[in-house]
Every structure is written in C-alpha cells, then in structure tokens.
Scaffold this active site. Structure first.
Site, PDB file in Angstrom:
ATOM      1  N   HIS A  18       0.846  -1.193   0.000  1.00 36.23           N
ATOM      2  CA  HIS A  18       0.000   0.000   0.000  1.00 36.23           C
ATOM      3  C   HIS A  18       0.875   1.233   0.000  1.00 36.23           C
ATOM      4  O   HIS A  18       2.106   1.148   0.065  1.00 36.23           O
ATOM      5  CB  HIS A  18      -0.991   0.007   1.168  1.00 36.23           C
ATOM      6  CG  HIS A  18      -0.390   0.291   2.509  1.00 36.23           C
ATOM      7  ND1 HIS A  18      -1.016   1.059   3.459  1.00 36.23           N
ATOM      8  CD2 HIS A  18       0.776  -0.082   3.072  1.00 36.23           C
ATOM      9  CE1 HIS A  18      -0.260   1.135   4.555  1.00 36.23           C
ATOM     10  NE2 HIS A  18       0.825   0.441   4.332  1.00 36.23           N
ATOM     11  N   CYS A  26       6.008   6.574   4.773  1.00 38.61           N
ATOM     12  CA  CYS A  26       5.058   5.551   4.299  1.00 38.61           C
ATOM     13  C   CYS A  26       4.401   5.935   2.980  1.00 38.61           C
ATOM     14  O   CYS A  26       3.498   5.251   2.507  1.00 38.61           O
ATOM     15  CB  CYS A  26       3.980   5.295   5.351  1.00 38.61           C
ATOM     16  SG  CYS A  26       4.635   4.685   6.907  1.00 38.61           S
ATOM     17  N   HIS A  30       5.035   0.096  -0.182  1.00 38.23           N
ATOM     18  CA  HIS A  30       5.657  -0.821   0.776  1.00 38.23           C
ATOM     19  C   HIS A  30       4.587  -1.817   1.222  1.00 38.23           C
ATOM     20  O   HIS A  30       3.404  -1.622   0.957  1.00 38.23           O
ATOM     21  CB  HIS A  30       6.237  -0.059   1.976  1.00 38.23           C
ATOM     22  CG  HIS A  30       5.219   0.591   2.838  1.00 38.23           C
ATOM     23  ND1 HIS A  30       4.536   1.742   2.471  1.00 38.23           N
ATOM     24  CD2 HIS A  30       4.737   0.244   4.056  1.00 38.23           C
ATOM     25  CE1 HIS A  30       3.696   2.082   3.434  1.00 38.23           C
ATOM     26  NE2 HIS A  30       3.788   1.188   4.412  1.00 38.23           N
ATOM     27  N   HIS A  32       3.061  -5.116   4.030  1.00 39.14           N
ATOM     28  CA  HIS A  32       2.949  -5.688   5.371  1.00 39.14           C
ATOM     29  C   HIS A  32       2.374  -7.088   5.263  1.00 39.14           C
ATOM     30  O   HIS A  32       1.635  -7.401   4.328  1.00 39.14           O
ATOM     31  CB  HIS A  32       2.002  -4.858   6.253  1.00 39.14           C
ATOM     32  CG  HIS A  32       2.412  -3.444   6.436  1.00 39.14           C
ATOM     33  ND1 HIS A  32       3.400  -3.056   7.307  1.00 39.14           N
ATOM     34  CD2 HIS A  32       1.957  -2.303   5.847  1.00 39.14           C
ATOM     35  CE1 HIS A  32       3.528  -1.741   7.267  1.00 39.14           C
ATOM     36  NE2 HIS A  32       2.663  -1.263   6.382  1.00 39.14           N
ATOM     37  N   HIS A  70      -1.890 -10.299  -1.654  1.00 35.61           N
ATOM     38  CA  HIS A  70      -0.938 -10.127  -2.757  1.00 35.61           C
ATOM     39  C   HIS A  70      -1.429  -9.123  -3.797  1.00 35.61           C
ATOM     40  O   HIS A  70      -1.263  -9.320  -5.003  1.00 35.61           O
ATOM     41  CB  HIS A  70      -0.577 -11.475  -3.385  1.00 35.61           C
ATOM     42  CG  HIS A  70       0.283 -12.287  -2.477  1.00 35.61           C
ATOM     43  ND1 HIS A  70      -0.251 -13.082  -1.487  1.00 35.61           N
ATOM     44  CD2 HIS A  70       1.630 -12.398  -2.387  1.00 35.61           C
ATOM     45  CE1 HIS A  70       0.732 -13.665  -0.826  1.00 35.61           C
ATOM     46  NE2 HIS A  70       1.884 -13.251  -1.340  1.00 35.61           N
ATOM     47  N   GLU A 148      -0.384  -4.554  11.427  1.00 34.77           N
ATOM     48  CA  GLU A 148       0.641  -4.506  10.386  1.00 34.77           C
ATOM     49  C   GLU A 148       1.849  -5.357  10.760  1.00 34.77           C
ATOM     50  O   GLU A 148       2.771  -5.502   9.981  1.00 34.77           O
ATOM     51  CB  GLU A 148       1.090  -3.064  10.153  1.00 34.77           C
ATOM     52  CG  GLU A 148       0.010  -2.193   9.592  1.00 34.77           C
ATOM     53  CD  GLU A 148       0.473  -0.774   9.333  1.00 34.77           C
ATOM     54  OE1 GLU A 148      -0.219  -0.079   8.584  1.00 34.77           O
ATOM     55  OE2 GLU A 148       1.514  -0.358   9.873  1.00 34.77           O
TER      56      GLU A 148
END
Length: 164
Positions: A18, A26, A30, A32, A70, A148
């Site tokens: 996201h 952020c 990146h 999680h 994914h 996360e």
C-alpha cells in the site's frame, strides 16, 4: 457474551502493499503481512446457543483477506489521487508522482486511505454487512483490529444495536 478470534493463530492473514499518500516515510509503495483480530459481542441464540459459529466468522474474514492478498491496496476515496483506467492498466497520480500498474495487481477500496485505521473500519463494515446478510440479528457490536505486524495495529468497533 463476547467471541474473540486471534488472527495470528486463526490464520486470518493477508500480505499486501500500500501507499500512505503524502506521508514522509510511508508515502512509497511498501508492504505488510497483516493479520486480523475479530471480537463480536452479542446475545446467544439458535440451536447451539452460539453468538456466532467460529467457522462462520472465519469464513467471512478469510473471504475479505483473500480479496486483498498479494495486491496493491489503493484508496478509491482519497481526495488527492487521480485514477484512470487505460486498457488493462491502472494509471494513478498523487501530486508529482505517477504510477502505472496492471489492473489484476490492484484493488481499489472505498476508503479515504489505506492506513491500518481505515482498513480496520473497512473490515468491520464488510463483516457486519455479511453477518447481517446471513441473518444474524443478535450481534450488538463488532470490533476488528488490523495489525501490520506483531504489536502494531489499529482497532475499530461498530455498534449494531443497543445492549438490553
């Protein structure tokens, strides 16, 4: 009575990328490995005197997780992100950054951002809709935590009806 599902142990997980648009660290793509904790408070009822069968809750949550797994999760309702569908790709722009990604790799969610806070609210709303569609009228509130990582997450509670 309250039911609780620990996502880490119950297999309620998904891995996604996201962007938190505009955030200094952020604001880049990146990812999680998320896990989803669920708490449901309600009245016991039915043949087995359950609030809700654990299997039912797991199925509902896993369906949502599978939809996001994914994928690059993007906020459809972000006021500063422009989206355009170009053939089989999604073009999107935030300020001076432009992206193009295959449509099959992306999911646009009806939320203003893809923070853990907004994902928790999204999951809570989706779970409450599905349980209502399945005929559950005994549920008083639903609470979802989107983690996360271990020890880091956000929680949202939605009240569906008043406590007697």
């Amino acid at each position: 009575m309250m039911l609780e599902l620990n996502g880490l142990h119950a297999g309620l997980r998904f891995s996604s990328a996201h962007i938190v648009f505009g955030h200094p660290s952020c604001g880049v793509i990146h990812g999680h490995s998320y896990y989803v904790d669920v708490r449901i408070f309600g009245e016991r009822c039915g043949e087995f005197n359950f609030v809700c069968d654990f299997k039912t809750i797991k199925t509902v949550v896993k369906e949502i997780c599978e939809k996001l797994d994914h994928k690059l999760i993007l906020p459809k309702n972000h006021e500063k992100v422009y989206y355009e569908l170009k053939d089989k790709t999604l073009y999107f722009k935030y300020e001076f950054k432009e992206y193009t990604i295959p449509v099959e790799d992306v999911i646009l969610l009806p939320i203003p951002s893809t923070t853990a806070e907004d994902l928790a609210k999204y999951f809570t709303n989706e779970i409450s809709k599905k349980l209502k569609d399945l005929g559950f009228s005994n549920i008083i509130w639903i609470e979802v935590s989107i983690n996360e990582g271990i020890g880091q997450g956000a929680c949202y509670r939605k009240h569906l009806k008043e406590v007697r």
